[in-house]
Design a protein around this motif. Structure first.
Motif, PDB file in Angstrom:
ATOM      1  N   ARG A 179       0.833  -1.206   0.000  1.00 45.36           N
ATOM      2  CA  ARG A 179       0.000   0.000   0.000  1.00 45.36           C
ATOM      3  C   ARG A 179       0.870   1.259   0.000  1.00 45.36           C
ATOM      4  O   ARG A 179       1.901   1.329   0.663  1.00 45.36           O
ATOM      5  CB  ARG A 179      -0.912   0.016   1.225  1.00 45.36           C
ATOM      6  CG  ARG A 179      -1.813  -1.199   1.345  1.00 45.36           C
ATOM      7  CD  ARG A 179      -2.822  -1.288   0.200  1.00 45.36           C
ATOM      8  NE  ARG A 179      -3.562  -2.528   0.260  1.00 45.36           N
ATOM      9  CZ  ARG A 179      -4.631  -2.728   1.011  1.00 45.36           C
ATOM     10  NH1 ARG A 179      -5.075  -1.754   1.792  1.00 45.36           N
ATOM     11  NH2 ARG A 179      -5.249  -3.889   0.992  1.00 45.36           N
ATOM     12  N   GLU A 180       0.420   2.261  -0.703  1.00 48.63           N
ATOM     13  CA  GLU A 180       1.139   3.529  -0.747  1.00 48.63           C
ATOM     14  C   GLU A 180       1.202   4.152   0.643  1.00 48.63           C
ATOM     15  O   GLU A 180       0.190   4.253   1.337  1.00 48.63           O
ATOM     16  CB  GLU A 180       0.443   4.495  -1.712  1.00 48.63           C
ATOM     17  CG  GLU A 180       1.181   5.802  -1.899  1.00 48.63           C
ATOM     18  CD  GLU A 180       0.523   6.712  -2.919  1.00 48.63           C
ATOM     19  OE1 GLU A 180       0.988   7.854  -3.077  1.00 48.63           O
ATOM     20  OE2 GLU A 180      -0.470   6.267  -3.551  1.00 48.63           O
ATOM     21  N   GLY A 181       2.403   4.528   1.064  1.00 54.08           N
ATOM     22  CA  GLY A 181       2.596   5.134   2.372  1.00 54.08           C
ATOM     23  C   GLY A 181       2.974   4.161   3.469  1.00 54.08           C
ATOM     24  O   GLY A 181       3.270   4.573   4.590  1.00 54.08           O
ATOM     25  N   VAL A 182       2.984   2.856   3.167  1.00 52.57           N
ATOM     26  CA  VAL A 182       3.362   1.838   4.157  1.00 52.57           C
ATOM     27  C   VAL A 182       4.824   1.464   3.968  1.00 52.57           C
ATOM     28  O   VAL A 182       5.255   1.155   2.854  1.00 52.57           O
ATOM     29  CB  VAL A 182       2.485   0.576   4.029  1.00 52.57           C
ATOM     30  CG1 VAL A 182       3.036  -0.551   4.894  1.00 52.57           C
ATOM     31  CG2 VAL A 182       1.049   0.880   4.423  1.00 52.57           C
ATOM     32  N   SER A 183       5.602   1.494   5.054  1.00 52.56           N
ATOM     33  CA  SER A 183       7.010   1.088   5.014  1.00 52.56           C
ATOM     34  C   SER A 183       7.259   0.049   6.094  1.00 52.56           C
ATOM     35  O   SER A 183       6.806   0.205   7.233  1.00 52.56           O
ATOM     36  CB  SER A 183       7.934   2.285   5.259  1.00 52.56           C
ATOM     37  OG  SER A 183       7.718   3.309   4.321  1.00 52.56           O
ATOM     38  N   LEU A 184       7.998  -1.014   5.736  1.00 53.78           N
ATOM     39  CA  LEU A 184       8.391  -2.041   6.698  1.00 53.78           C
ATOM     40  C   LEU A 184       9.822  -1.751   7.146  1.00 53.78           C
ATOM     41  O   LEU A 184      10.741  -1.684   6.328  1.00 53.78           O
ATOM     42  CB  LEU A 184       8.303  -3.433   6.064  1.00 53.78           C
ATOM     43  CG  LEU A 184       6.933  -3.846   5.512  1.00 53.78           C
ATOM     44  CD1 LEU A 184       6.992  -5.279   4.983  1.00 53.78           C
ATOM     45  CD2 LEU A 184       5.850  -3.707   6.567  1.00 53.78           C
ATOM     46  N   ILE A 185      10.006  -1.593   8.449  1.00 51.15           N
ATOM     47  CA  ILE A 185      11.298  -1.203   9.014  1.00 51.15           C
ATOM     48  C   ILE A 185      11.871  -2.384   9.803  1.00 51.15           C
ATOM     49  O   ILE A 185      11.224  -2.883  10.727  1.00 51.15           O
ATOM     50  CB  ILE A 185      11.135   0.006   9.951  1.00 51.15           C
ATOM     51  CG1 ILE A 185      10.465   1.170   9.204  1.00 51.15           C
ATOM     52  CG2 ILE A 185      12.479   0.419  10.537  1.00 51.15           C
ATOM     53  CD1 ILE A 185      10.042   2.311  10.115  1.00 51.15           C
ATOM     54  N   PRO A 186      13.070  -2.875   9.456  1.00 54.07           N
ATOM     55  CA  PRO A 186      13.650  -4.018  10.176  1.00 54.07           C
ATOM     56  C   PRO A 186      13.798  -3.736  11.659  1.00 54.07           C
ATOM     57  O   PRO A 186      14.109  -2.611  12.080  1.00 54.07           O
ATOM     58  CB  PRO A 186      15.010  -4.204   9.499  1.00 54.07           C
ATOM     59  CG  PRO A 186      14.849  -3.600   8.142  1.00 54.07           C
ATOM     60  CD  PRO A 186      13.919  -2.431   8.334  1.00 54.07           C
ATOM     61  N   CYS A 187      13.597  -4.789  12.477  1.00 56.44           N
ATOM     62  CA  CYS A 187      13.740  -4.690  13.928  1.00 56.44           C
ATOM     63  C   CYS A 187      15.144  -5.136  14.341  1.00 56.44           C
ATOM     64  O   CYS A 187      15.832  -5.831  13.585  1.00 56.44           O
ATOM     65  CB  CYS A 187      12.712  -5.579  14.619  1.00 56.44           C
ATOM     66  SG  CYS A 187      11.009  -5.057  14.366  1.00 56.44           S
ATOM     67  N   PRO A 188      15.580  -4.765  15.546  1.00 55.19           N
ATOM     68  CA  PRO A 188      16.842  -5.315  16.060  1.00 55.19           C
ATOM     69  C   PRO A 188      16.765  -6.834  16.141  1.00 55.19           C
ATOM     70  O   PRO A 188      15.676  -7.411  16.250  1.00 55.19           O
ATOM     71  CB  PRO A 188      16.955  -4.688  17.449  1.00 55.19           C
ATOM     72  CG  PRO A 188      16.075  -3.479  17.404  1.00 55.19           C
ATOM     73  CD  PRO A 188      14.962  -3.811  16.472  1.00 55.19           C
ATOM     74  N   GLU A 189      17.918  -7.486  16.123  1.00 49.77           N
ATOM     75  CA  GLU A 189      17.952  -8.942  16.151  1.00 49.77           C
ATOM     76  C   GLU A 189      17.431  -9.477  17.479  1.00 49.77           C
ATOM     77  O   GLU A 189      17.781  -8.984  18.550  1.00 49.77           O
ATOM     78  CB  GLU A 189      19.378  -9.440  15.933  1.00 49.77           C
ATOM     79  CG  GLU A 189      19.489 -10.951  15.830  1.00 49.77           C
ATOM     80  CD  GLU A 189      20.912 -11.423  15.569  1.00 49.77           C
ATOM     81  OE1 GLU A 189      21.115 -12.638  15.440  1.00 49.77           O
ATOM     82  OE2 GLU A 189      21.815 -10.557  15.503  1.00 49.77           O
TER      83      GLU A 189
END
Length: 368
Positions: A179-189
């Motif tokens: 979806r436009e405007g959605v970003s997936l940001i990696p989490c710490p391990e």
């Protein structure tokens, strides 16, 4: 398909397709996407859906048993499967026909993989933290902004359910990674559960059409009550599989060992507690599936199951001894998986807060 046939097929798939991947899932963060899709293909997520919805109508208790079968091999993958099953449960329970039509059949059958971004919501409604997503009404739906941490079973082509706050009200909806405007940001391990595709999600002016709304603000209070017990009971499937694995390790380590008899939480004691918990889980799951949820008893059982999972994992480590301290041993993985069951929302401390608000101290407590 009968319950027995489904569970037989799931057990076979777990042994042939999941078990060989477990070490890579745990230590390399491998996400078992192909397995999850195959699990959906054989009906592994379909139990909570009606036949008209594309499900098998076997019920919530059978869905819990499926998650247990997965968890016998891998707690991380059982958690990912729980995310999928939880999203299916939300869509099964929605009063809004269009969002159900758009997504439920695909989620039930694993054609679309799905997550559940409800941790923040559940904690917020319990008075534990602020709501992280905010919404405003616009023509045709809602505009959503904010950052939601710790959402699992995600990907660019996955969907998930979450809520946003509008003043004192809430809206629950489906959105997705594309979806436009959605970003997936990696989490710490993490120390465990790495192979679950867990991200933080950033929403920047994300448009949510009314067709994707699971519960409108005026429906939300009644709706959240209809899903909460099932959401929590499904998690017991994760813990049950981990306990099965721990009991197997304890039984194996007991062969020819007399010193293990001196340990607390032996096989028979743990198994007796386990069977009590499983029996109660089925009763409460059947009630939730009939839309007659027993929330207080569900919270009590979920807390007791978390402690049982911790006891079983620690006991497996002690019974196995030094051999269980090797990285090659599944026992050390089970300890980390059990800790996750105790801290995933609702965590033990969260459960105790809600239980204390629903009961008089010492009245009718359930324990295993």
């Amino acid at each position: 398909m009968s319950r027995e046939t489904l569970l037989k097929h799931v057990a076979e798939l777990v042994q042939t397709k999941l078990k060989p991947l477990v070490e890579d899932i745990d230590r390399k963060g491998l996400y078992p996407e192909a397995f999850l899709r195959e699990l959906g293909g054989i009906g592994g997520f379909a139990a909570a859906g009606s036949e008209e919805e594309g499900g098998s109508a076997l019920g919530l208790a059978v869905q819990i048993e499926v998650l247990r079968e997965v968890g016998k091999a891998c707690g991380a993958t059982a958690f990912s499967a729980w995310c999928q099953a939880a999203c299916a449960w939300y869509l099964h329970q929605t009063p809004n026909a269009e969002v159900k039509r758009r997504y439920l059949s695909d989620v039930l059958n694993g054609r679309v993989l799905a997550g559940t971004g409800m941790s923040n919501t559940v904690k917020h409604l319990a008075g534990i933290e602020k709501h992280q997503l905010q919404a405003e009404r616009i023509e045709g739906g809602y505009r959503v902004n904010g950052i939601l941490p710790w959402v699992s079973n995600l990907g660019d082509n996955h969907i998930w359910a979450n809520t946003a706050q509008l003043g004192e009200e809430y809206v629950m909806f489906i959105t997705g990674g594309c979806r436009e405007g959605v970003s997936l940001i990696p989490c710490p391990e993490f120390c465990g559960l790495e192979g679950t595709r867990t991200f933080a999600i950033k929403f920047e002016n994300v448009f949510v059409p009314n067709e994707d709304v699971i519960a409108q603000p005026e429906q939300f209070e009644t709706y959240i009550k209809s899903i909460k017990a099932g959401f929590i009971l499904l998690q017991i499937g994760i813990g049950a599989g981990i306990i099965d694995g721990c009991l197997a390790e304890i039984a194996a380590s007991n062969a020819g060992s007399e010193t293990n008899d001196f340990l607390d939480n032996g096989y028979d004691e743990l198994n007796n507690r386990f069977q009590t918990a499983l029996s109660r889980t089925i009763e409460l799951a059947d009630a939730a599936y009939r839309n007659e949820p027993e929330l207080l008893e569900t919270l009590r059982l979920r807390e007791a199951a978390a402690w049982l999972c911790l006891d079983a994992a620690q006991s497996a480590a002690l019974h196995t001894g030094a051999a269980g301290y090797l990285m090659s041993s599944p026992v050390q993985r089970r300890v980390r998986e059990a800790m996750f069951v105790a801290i995933v929302t609702p965590a033990i401390k969260h459960l105790r807060k809600e239980i204390s608000e629903l009961e008089f101290i010492g009245e009718g407590e359930f324990s295993i």
